[in-house]
Enzyme design. Structure first.
Site, PDB file in Angstrom:
ATOM      1  N   HIS A  57     -31.666 -49.901 -38.254  1.00  0.00           N
ATOM      2  CA  HIS A  57     -30.652 -48.847 -38.093  1.00  0.00           C
ATOM      3  C   HIS A  57     -31.336 -47.481 -37.977  1.00  0.00           C
ATOM      4  O   HIS A  57     -31.543 -46.785 -38.968  1.00  0.00           O
ATOM      5  CB  HIS A  57     -29.689 -48.871 -39.285  1.00  0.00           C
ATOM      6  CG  HIS A  57     -28.464 -48.040 -39.066  1.00  0.00           C
ATOM      7  ND1 HIS A  57     -27.278 -48.290 -39.689  1.00  0.00           N
ATOM      8  CD2 HIS A  57     -28.246 -46.957 -38.273  1.00  0.00           C
ATOM      9  CE1 HIS A  57     -26.378 -47.391 -39.295  1.00  0.00           C
ATOM     10  NE2 HIS A  57     -26.950 -46.574 -38.447  1.00  0.00           N
ATOM     11  N   HIS A  59     -31.750 -43.827 -35.473  1.00  0.00           N
ATOM     12  CA  HIS A  59     -31.277 -42.962 -34.390  1.00  0.00           C
ATOM     13  C   HIS A  59     -32.478 -42.228 -33.790  1.00  0.00           C
ATOM     14  O   HIS A  59     -33.075 -41.382 -34.432  1.00  0.00           O
ATOM     15  CB  HIS A  59     -30.244 -41.961 -34.922  1.00  0.00           C
ATOM     16  CG  HIS A  59     -29.022 -42.636 -35.479  1.00  0.00           C
ATOM     17  ND1 HIS A  59     -28.008 -43.102 -34.682  1.00  0.00           N
ATOM     18  CD2 HIS A  59     -28.685 -42.987 -36.751  1.00  0.00           C
ATOM     19  CE1 HIS A  59     -27.075 -43.689 -35.433  1.00  0.00           C
ATOM     20  NE2 HIS A  59     -27.471 -43.631 -36.698  1.00  0.00           N
ATOM     21  N   LEU A  60     -32.818 -42.612 -32.566  1.00  0.00           N
ATOM     22  CA  LEU A  60     -33.971 -41.985 -31.897  1.00  0.00           C
ATOM     23  C   LEU A  60     -33.627 -40.616 -31.323  1.00  0.00           C
ATOM     24  O   LEU A  60     -34.527 -39.830 -31.032  1.00  0.00           O
ATOM     25  CB  LEU A  60     -34.468 -42.866 -30.743  1.00  0.00           C
ATOM     26  CG  LEU A  60     -34.932 -44.289 -31.029  1.00  0.00           C
ATOM     27  CD1 LEU A  60     -35.342 -44.959 -29.715  1.00  0.00           C
ATOM     28  CD2 LEU A  60     -36.083 -44.303 -32.009  1.00  0.00           C
ATOM     29  N   ARG A  61     -32.338 -40.353 -31.097  1.00  0.00           N
ATOM     30  CA  ARG A  61     -31.849 -39.100 -30.461  1.00  0.00           C
ATOM     31  C   ARG A  61     -32.378 -38.925 -29.046  1.00  0.00           C
ATOM     32  O   ARG A  61     -32.419 -37.810 -28.524  1.00  0.00           O
ATOM     33  CB  ARG A  61     -32.248 -37.869 -31.283  1.00  0.00           C
ATOM     34  CG  ARG A  61     -31.862 -37.917 -32.751  1.00  0.00           C
ATOM     35  CD  ARG A  61     -30.375 -38.026 -32.940  1.00  0.00           C
ATOM     36  NE  ARG A  61     -29.978 -37.839 -34.332  1.00  0.00           N
ATOM     37  CZ  ARG A  61     -28.863 -38.341 -34.852  1.00  0.00           C
ATOM     38  NH1 ARG A  61     -28.046 -39.091 -34.100  1.00  0.00           N
ATOM     39  NH2 ARG A  61     -28.547 -38.126 -36.106  1.00  0.00           N
ATOM     40  N   ASP A 149     -21.974 -47.572 -33.385  1.00  0.00           N
ATOM     41  CA  ASP A 149     -22.329 -46.839 -34.610  1.00  0.00           C
ATOM     42  C   ASP A 149     -22.098 -45.339 -34.503  1.00  0.00           C
ATOM     43  O   ASP A 149     -22.409 -44.714 -33.498  1.00  0.00           O
ATOM     44  CB  ASP A 149     -23.782 -47.081 -35.010  1.00  0.00           C
ATOM     45  CG  ASP A 149     -24.114 -46.357 -36.308  1.00  0.00           C
ATOM     46  OD1 ASP A 149     -23.254 -46.365 -37.210  1.00  0.00           O
ATOM     47  OD2 ASP A 149     -25.207 -45.784 -36.418  1.00  0.00           O
ATOM     48  N   HIS A 176     -20.020 -50.211 -37.827  1.00  0.00           N
ATOM     49  CA  HIS A 176     -19.867 -48.999 -38.644  1.00  0.00           C
ATOM     50  C   HIS A 176     -18.407 -48.970 -39.102  1.00  0.00           C
ATOM     51  O   HIS A 176     -17.511 -48.693 -38.301  1.00  0.00           O
ATOM     52  CB  HIS A 176     -20.214 -47.778 -37.779  1.00  0.00           C
ATOM     53  CG  HIS A 176     -19.871 -46.453 -38.388  1.00  0.00           C
ATOM     54  ND1 HIS A 176     -20.834 -45.544 -38.779  1.00  0.00           N
ATOM     55  CD2 HIS A 176     -18.678 -45.864 -38.668  1.00  0.00           C
ATOM     56  CE1 HIS A 176     -20.249 -44.464 -39.272  1.00  0.00           C
ATOM     57  NE2 HIS A 176     -18.932 -44.632 -39.205  1.00  0.00           N
ATOM     58  N   ASP A 302     -30.714 -45.982 -41.638  1.00  0.00           N
ATOM     59  CA  ASP A 302     -29.792 -45.059 -40.957  1.00  0.00           C
ATOM     60  C   ASP A 302     -30.494 -43.713 -40.726  1.00  0.00           C
ATOM     61  O   ASP A 302     -29.925 -42.653 -40.957  1.00  0.00           O
ATOM     62  CB  ASP A 302     -28.492 -44.880 -41.746  1.00  0.00           C
ATOM     63  CG  ASP A 302     -27.405 -44.181 -40.944  1.00  0.00           C
ATOM     64  OD1 ASP A 302     -27.622 -43.876 -39.753  1.00  0.00           O
ATOM     65  OD2 ASP A 302     -26.326 -43.933 -41.515  1.00  0.00           O
TER      66      ASP A 302
HETATM   67 ZN   LIG Z   1     -23.108 -45.452 -38.965  1.00  0.00          ZN
END
Ligand SMILES: [Zn+2]
Length: 419
Positions: A57, A59-61, A149, A176, A302
């Site tokens: 989980h 987030h690479l953005r 997500d 999510h 996350d």
């Molecule tokens: Zn989430």
């Protein structure tokens, strides 16, 4: 850089017992110590060598918000944090919701050597929760799992269609759980602390009502679902019940929900603002218990980088989330293993085996000849201080700065995987 790993412990979850041996790292490969010749090397004592940890989980953005993070900085952060693999969430700008966007990203990911990047795809177009993506075409190009997500479709009928498609394609839904009509406009957990701070709260029911809905739909459709970042004792109860009925439901927990409560909102400002929110001590204890007994099978971070100016906007305006890649393993070695709550093998299971079981990826054996970047090295009892200023991540939004931990991952700088 070459290493002699003196008295290293090899932990392979597929082997009945741990093995102690002298090992070497040369040219990016794990080798028997006897392979070290006259070349220069550093010595490291008492290191654990095990399966590569996977954070499912992250987030690479990237693309679209690379001022927060990009693929390269996230990969460095993951590598330093002890991870060999990450699963990226599709809520980029634009979202990963078509085969061409997925393939473009995977092509760039293929040039990253330090960690292996896996990418999930959105289940609705633009993550708008209105129309299903072409899940069949996405699965055909290699997508392992689907997620919206950041949110989830609020429409039960649409969610049922998505789960039917996922069941046919034999791909899990990564869920999510947030009922927006209950969570909005909350910025933290609804309870005594939110009343004290005079901030709008999110009730546990915002998470639990969607978890209950989707467990019901999973039963109806035969779909495999994975509940992301579960935060409430009530969700643990639903999960336990679903597993008792033999449903294919799994869950992950994040370190922040294991080690902090809503009390932290009083002292850590918007670095304690995340979705779902930090909850109460009773929730925290229920999550710890579920993780230790194996009801919760995965620890995931996350990892949610944001720019400092965004997090400085105050409680009502700041975005949700904190970075986790470089803090998770020290926090868990300290707070779960060295505190006596679980064994090191159990921790390795939650970080390395759990995510791969869910995503149908093989758990590679821990053996000499393996590229060191496919493995995780730990110094399980070495003192460590979490220093946000030293993070490789572009994100500085992390409430653990200055935390003293026993145990940390060991990474070998600038190792390239031999081809
Ligand atoms: Zn989430």
């Amino acid at each position: 850089m070459n290493f002699l790993l003196r008295n290293a412990t090899l932990i392979d979850l597929g082997a009945p017992a741990d093995v102690t041996a002298d090992l070497a790292v040369r040219d990016g490969l794990l080798l028997p110590a006897s392979e070290l010749g006259s070349e220069e090397f550093q010595e490291l004592e008492g290191c654990v060598v095990t399966h590569g940890f996977m954070d499912m989980h992250v987030h690479l953005r990237d693309p679209g918000q690379t001022y927060k993070e990009d693929m390269e900085s996230a990969a460095r952060a993951a590598h330093r944090g002890g991870f060999s693999d990450v699963l990226a969430m599709p809520n980029t700008v634009p979202p990963i919701d078509t085969p061409s966007r997925y393939l473009e990203l995977m092509e760039r990911a293929a040039s990253i050597r330090q960690v292996r990047i896996h990418q999930s795809a959105a289940m609705t177009e633009g993550r708008q929760g209105r129309r299903m993506t072409d899940m069949e075409a996405l699965a055909a190009v290699g997508v392992l799992a689907f997620s919206d997500d950041g949110s989830t479709p609020q429409d039960r009928h649409l969610m049922r269609d998505i789960m039917q498609a996922a069941a046919e394609l034999q791909r899990p839904i990564i869920d999510h759980c947030e009922n927006l009509s209950l969570s909005k406009p909350g910025v933290m957990h609804e309870g005594a602390v939110s009343r004290e701070l005079n901030l709008p709260g999110q009730p546990r029911l915002a998470e639990e009502s969607i978890a209950a809905r989707d467990i019901e739909l999973a039963q109806d459709t035969g779909c495999r679902i994975h509940l992301q970042h579960i935060s409430s004792a009530g969700t643990v109860k639903l999960l336990r019940e679903a597993k008792r009925h033999g449903l294919s439901v799994s869950a992950e927990v994040c370190p922040h929900h294991l080690f902090m409560t809503d009390e932290w909102c009083k002292t850590h400002g918007t670095n304690a603002k995340m979705a779902p929110p930090l909850r109460e001590e009773s929730d925290r204890q229920a999550l710890l218990e579920a993780l230790c007994e194996g009801t919760v099978e995965v620890i995931a971070t996350d990892h949610a980088p944001h720019a400092a100016a965004e997090k400085a906007r105050g409680w009502m305006e700041a975005p949700f989330g904190i970075v986790g890649l470089e803090a998770a393993v020290p926090l868990c070695l300290d707070g779960l293993v060295n505190s006596g709550r679980m064994s090191l093998r159990q921790l390795i299971d939650r970080f390395a085996a759990g995510p791969r079981r869910l995503l149908n990826l093989p758990l590679e054996p821990v053996a000499t000849g393996s590229p060191i970047n496919r493995l995780t090295l730990l110094l399980p009892e070495a003192p460590h201080v979490i220093r946000v200023a030293n993070f490789a991540s572009k994100g500085r939004n992390c409430p653990y700065d200055g935390w003293k931990c026993l145990g940390h991952p060991f990474f070998i700088e600038s190792t390239e995987n031999p081809e």
